[in-house]
Design an enzyme around this catalytic site. Structure first.
Site, mmCIF file in Angstrom:
data_model
loop_
_atom_site.group_PDB
_atom_site.id
_atom_site.type_symbol
_atom_site.label_atom_id
_atom_site.label_comp_id
_atom_site.label_asym_id
_atom_site.label_seq_id
_atom_site.Cartn_x
_atom_site.Cartn_y
_atom_site.Cartn_z
ATOM 1 C CG ASN A 124 -3.427 5.097 4.346
ATOM 2 O OD1 ASN A 124 -2.850 4.362 3.431
ATOM 3 N ND2 ASN A 124 -4.283 4.693 5.120
ATOM 4 C CD GLN B 3 -3.066 -1.131 2.169
ATOM 5 O OE1 GLN B 3 -3.315 -0.113 2.681
ATOM 6 N NE2 GLN B 3 -3.250 -2.477 2.606
ATOM 7 C CG ASP B 4 1.100 4.109 2.928
ATOM 8 O OD1 ASP B 4 1.163 3.086 3.502
ATOM 9 O OD2 ASP B 4 0.646 5.107 3.516
ATOM 10 N N PRO B 5 4.589 3.262 2.105
ATOM 11 C CG PRO B 5 6.149 4.576 1.178
ATOM 12 C CD PRO B 5 4.761 4.551 1.363
#
Length: 239
Positions: A136, A64-66
């Site tokens: 996010n 998804q994101d880091p």
């Protein structure tokens, strides 16, 4: 435009960097990097692409994101730099890997050995603010358009790709993939919140190798080295 991904991903993605959404994203990132601590640092945003050239991708593990704790993120999904704590999701990935293939866990979370064999470790959002409750924070600013394009380009390649989609966010990307010519493996996310709902026991690693063998490709050696050093991962920036 001067290339800032230094392999065959550049001609694949260069048209995206010319589009208005990416120019907006770049302006947003300039402001963010000036005023906040952002993960990863700007020189490692595109590490996933640097590590695994377009023509060499056999498998995609989509995140998804880091990670947004200091010193962890370096541009690849689920991977962390040596010397940092292994995140809970990766601990669970290692547990499933051991149960699936008998692969012994290691004391680091640096997944370059997988990337070198053709496993693209791609997040759908490539940056995030560092800190507590910052997950996010860069969602919806343009990264998704870029990474969706990368997925679509891989899906359209003559050589099939195995897409590993863990969790609802990753699984939503199946609409970008030609499932007639590529292979998709789906399960719940390895997060402690969902791993017991079907990630454990899903056997993604053995299934991937069975699929690769059926395609005439060399299986992935999932056993990570016990000792690692940081390579020169990337010299890219956000031009």
């Amino acid at each position: 435009m001067k290339p800032f991904i230094h392999n065959d991903w550049w001609p694949v993605l260069e048209p995206e960097f010319e589009k208005p959404y990416y120019q907006e994203l770049r302006r947003f990132l300039v402001e963010e990097y000036q005023h906040y601590r952002i993960d990863p640092d700007m020189y490692h945003i595109f590490t996933a692409f640097e590590w695994t050239p377009f023509s060499q991708v056999k498998v995609v593990i989509l995140g998804q994101d880091p990670y947004h704790n200091p010193g962890q993120a370096h541009g690849c999904s689920f991977s962390v730099l040596p010397g940092t704590e292994i995140p809970p999701s990766l601990v669970n990935i290692y547990k499933e890997l051991q149960d699936d293939l008998g692969v012994q866990p290691v004391q680091h979370g640096y997944l370059k050995h997988w990337a070198d064999q053709g496993v693209l470790l791609l997040n759908s959002v490539l940056t995030v603010r560092d800190g507590i409750k910052t997950a996010n924070t860069h969602r919806g600013h343009g990264w998704e358009q870029l990474t969706d394009s990368a997925i679509e380009k891989l899906s359209a390649r003559p050589e099939p790709v195995i897409f590993i989609l863990w969790g609802s966010a990753a699984r939503s990307k199946i609409k970008l993939i030609d499932t007639q010519t590529n292979i998709v493996l789906q399960s719940p996310h390895p997060s402690p919140l969902s791993a017991y709902r079907g990630f454990f026991g899903s056997k993604p690693f053995s299934k991937t190798n069975i699929a690769l063998t059926s395609l005439g490709e060399t299986p992935i050696d999932w056993q990570l080295p016990q000792q690692v050093t940081i390579s020169d991962e990337s010299t890219s920036d956000t031009h």
